[in-house]
Design a protein around this motif. Structure first.
Motif, PDB file in Angstrom:
ATOM      1  N   LEU A  71       0.891  -1.146   0.000  1.00 21.22           N
ATOM      2  CA  LEU A  71       0.000   0.000   0.000  1.00 21.22           C
ATOM      3  C   LEU A  71       0.938   1.207   0.000  1.00 21.22           C
ATOM      4  N   VAL A  72       0.798   2.061  -1.003  1.00 21.02           N
ATOM      5  CA  VAL A  72       1.765   3.144  -1.190  1.00 21.02           C
ATOM      6  C   VAL A  72       1.088   4.500  -0.983  1.00 21.02           C
ATOM      7  N   PRO A 117       1.855  -4.114   4.611  1.00 22.12           N
ATOM      8  CA  PRO A 117       3.107  -3.561   4.073  1.00 22.12           C
ATOM      9  C   PRO A 117       2.846  -2.223   3.381  1.00 22.12           C
ATOM     10  N   CYS A 118       3.478  -1.188   3.896  1.00 21.71           N
ATOM     11  CA  CYS A 118       3.287   0.169   3.378  1.00 21.71           C
ATOM     12  C   CYS A 118       4.615   0.750   2.915  1.00 21.71           C
ATOM     13  N   ARG A 119       4.482   1.722   2.041  1.00 21.51           N
ATOM     14  CA  ARG A 119       5.662   2.408   1.534  1.00 21.51           C
ATOM     15  C   ARG A 119       5.283   3.872   1.293  1.00 21.51           C
ATOM     16  N   PHE A 120       6.267   4.731   1.401  1.00 19.59           N
ATOM     17  CA  PHE A 120       6.068   6.160   1.164  1.00 19.59           C
ATOM     18  C   PHE A 120       6.920   6.572  -0.027  1.00 19.59           C
ATOM     19  N   ASP A 121       6.247   6.918  -1.117  1.00 21.84           N
ATOM     20  CA  ASP A 121       6.934   7.328  -2.339  1.00 21.84           C
ATOM     21  C   ASP A 121       6.723   8.824  -2.555  1.00 21.84           C
ATOM     22  N   ILE A 133      10.587   8.535  -6.579  1.00 19.78           N
ATOM     23  CA  ILE A 133      11.488   8.008  -5.557  1.00 19.78           C
ATOM     24  C   ILE A 133      10.668   7.027  -4.732  1.00 19.78           C
ATOM     25  N   GLN A 134      10.920   5.733  -4.936  1.00 21.80           N
ATOM     26  CA  GLN A 134      10.228   4.719  -4.164  1.00 21.80           C
ATOM     27  C   GLN A 134      10.867   4.618  -2.795  1.00 21.80           C
ATOM     28  N   ASP A 135      10.033   4.362  -1.790  1.00 28.46           N
ATOM     29  CA  ASP A 135      10.513   4.219  -0.422  1.00 28.46           C
ATOM     30  C   ASP A 135      11.355   5.433  -0.026  1.00 28.46           C
TER      31      ASP A 135
END
Length: 142
Positions: A71-72, A117-121, A133-135
């Protein structure tokens, strides 16, 4: 102060507020335009856009997407050119904390497990150039 002077000042204050409102509306329109460009760019890279402009009492997240198992949460930054620096540099620690708090609220509000699972782009739109810019940063709490 004469009545005419008070009227002129009140009129000038109202005009100033109107200009600020116009500026805010224009910034919102500009932001929406570039968020749409970023969403199209991400879709082309395989992301599934789930939400545009998610807002809650903690802040706003420009885009929420799914990229594989992640989930971004996506912050979109626009700059006309690089004279003010790259857009991605505008996501400082304070902004990161606000995004993290908003993301935590989104997870809770949507009954998603804490272990999702999360990520901040960050998508940076610098003039005509779009970069991802991923992660870009880690969850830092809030």
């Amino acid at each position: 102060m004469s009545r005419a002077a008070v009227f002129r000042q009140t009129f000038a204050d109202a005009a100033d507020q109107g200009e600020r409102l116009d500026e805010a509306v224009n910034k919102r329109k500009t932001g929406t335009f570039y968020e749409k460009q970023a969403a199209d760019y991400l879709t082309g890279r395989g992301y599934e856009i789930l939400r545009h402009s998610y807002r809650c009492r903690f802040g706003e997240i420009d885009l929420i997407a799914r990229d594989g198992a992640y989930l971004v949460f996506v912050e979109v930054k626009y700059r006309k050119g690089r004279t003010m620096g790259e857009g991605c540099c505008a996501v400082d620690a304070r902004k990161q904390r606000r995004i993290c708090g908003t993301a935590a609220w989104y997870l809770m509000e949507n009954h998603l497990p804490e272990m999702t699972p999360c990520r901040f782009d960050v998508v940076s739109v610098d003039g005509a150039e779009i970069s991802l810019i991923q992660d870009a940063f880690s969850y830092g709490g809030w």
